[in-house]
Design a protein around this motif. Structure first.
Motif, PDB file in Angstrom:
ATOM      1  N   ILE A  35       0.853  -1.187   0.000  1.00  0.00           N
ATOM      2  CA  ILE A  35       0.000   0.000   0.000  1.00  0.00           C
ATOM      3  C   ILE A  35       0.893   1.242   0.000  1.00  0.00           C
ATOM      4  N   LEU A  36       0.597   2.148  -0.924  1.00  0.00           N
ATOM      5  CA  LEU A  36       1.407   3.345  -1.131  1.00  0.00           C
ATOM      6  C   LEU A  36       0.592   4.601  -0.868  1.00  0.00           C
ATOM      7  N   LEU A  37       1.236   5.607  -0.304  1.00  0.00           N
ATOM      8  CA  LEU A  37       0.610   6.893  -0.048  1.00  0.00           C
ATOM      9  C   LEU A  37       1.395   7.955  -0.793  1.00  0.00           C
ATOM     10  N   THR A  38       0.688   8.814  -1.511  1.00  0.00           N
ATOM     11  CA  THR A  38       1.309   9.915  -2.252  1.00  0.00           C
ATOM     12  C   THR A  38       0.746  11.224  -1.727  1.00  0.00           C
ATOM     13  N   ILE A  39       1.631  12.180  -1.469  1.00  0.00           N
ATOM     14  CA  ILE A  39       1.232  13.495  -0.964  1.00  0.00           C
ATOM     15  C   ILE A  39       1.455  14.531  -2.052  1.00  0.00           C
ATOM     16  N   ALA A  40       0.435  15.346  -2.334  1.00  0.00           N
ATOM     17  CA  ALA A  40       0.576  16.453  -3.278  1.00  0.00           C
ATOM     18  C   ALA A  40       0.918  17.703  -2.474  1.00  0.00           C
ATOM     19  N   GLY A  41       1.999  18.335  -2.808  1.00  0.00           N
ATOM     20  CA  GLY A  41       2.452  19.511  -2.072  1.00  0.00           C
ATOM     21  C   GLY A  41       3.531  19.115  -1.075  1.00  0.00           C
ATOM     22  N   THR A  42       4.590  19.888  -1.022  1.00  0.00           N
ATOM     23  CA  THR A  42       5.689  19.569  -0.105  1.00  0.00           C
ATOM     24  C   THR A  42       5.322  19.968   1.311  1.00  0.00           C
ATOM     25  N   PRO A  43       5.348  19.012   2.250  1.00  0.00           N
ATOM     26  CA  PRO A  43       5.023  19.319   3.638  1.00  0.00           C
ATOM     27  C   PRO A  43       6.138  20.119   4.317  1.00  0.00           C
ATOM     28  N   SER A  44       5.770  20.883   5.328  1.00  0.00           N
ATOM     29  CA  SER A  44       6.768  21.599   6.128  1.00  0.00           C
ATOM     30  C   SER A  44       7.472  20.608   7.047  1.00  0.00           C
ATOM     31  N   ALA A  45       8.523  21.052   7.701  1.00  0.00           N
ATOM     32  CA  ALA A  45       9.251  20.191   8.645  1.00  0.00           C
ATOM     33  C   ALA A  45       8.370  19.798   9.824  1.00  0.00           C
TER      34      ALA A  45
END
Length: 134
Positions: free
Chosen positions: A111-121
């Motif tokens: 199972i894979l998760l993809t995030i759109a947009g770079t998260p902050s630290a």
């Protein structure tokens, strides 16, 4: 007002089925895999994160996730990145869509998760996925 039985309840409690193995999923095991993704991991927009490995023969039931920054999330498998969740911002429940419900996996799924947009630290995403198997 009528009192009705679910399909599984009726199967398990039907006297004709007493003692039969595999009549319903009553004896199956439920497993919960948890996952945490942190912005300090250096995740960039579009990166793919492995969150679980579901064995062949299992039924994916549902999952939930919550994040402290609103990002669009996809959860799926290689070749079908939105099998379980399509571009939704958290908090959210996810799971099999129509056509995938109560279907035993023919092969193991990563199972894979993809995030759109770079998260902050400071980004935090936490969740879980539940599945059952015999």
């Amino acid at each position: 007002m009528a009192t009705l039985n679910s399909i599984e309840y009726a199967q398990v409690n039907d006297p004709a089925n007493q003692g039969k193995v595999g009549v319903a999923k009553r004896a199956s095991k439920v497993r919960v895999d948890i996952f945490t993704i942190l912005g300090t991991q250096g995740i960039a927009s579009g990166d793919v994160v492995r969150i679980a490995r579901i064995p062949a023969g299992a039924n994916v039931l549902f999952g939930a996730l919550h994040e402290n920054e609103s990002k669009l999330i996809r959860i799926g498998i290689a070749g079908n990145t939105n099998k379980y969740l399509t571009d939704n911002a958290s908090p959210d429940f996810f799971g099999p869509y129509a056509g995938n419900l109560a279907t035993e996996l023919a092969a193991e799924e990563e199972i894979l998760l993809t995030i759109a947009g770079t998260p902050s630290a400071a980004y935090e995403l936490r969740g879980f996925i539940c599945y059952n198997f015999d």
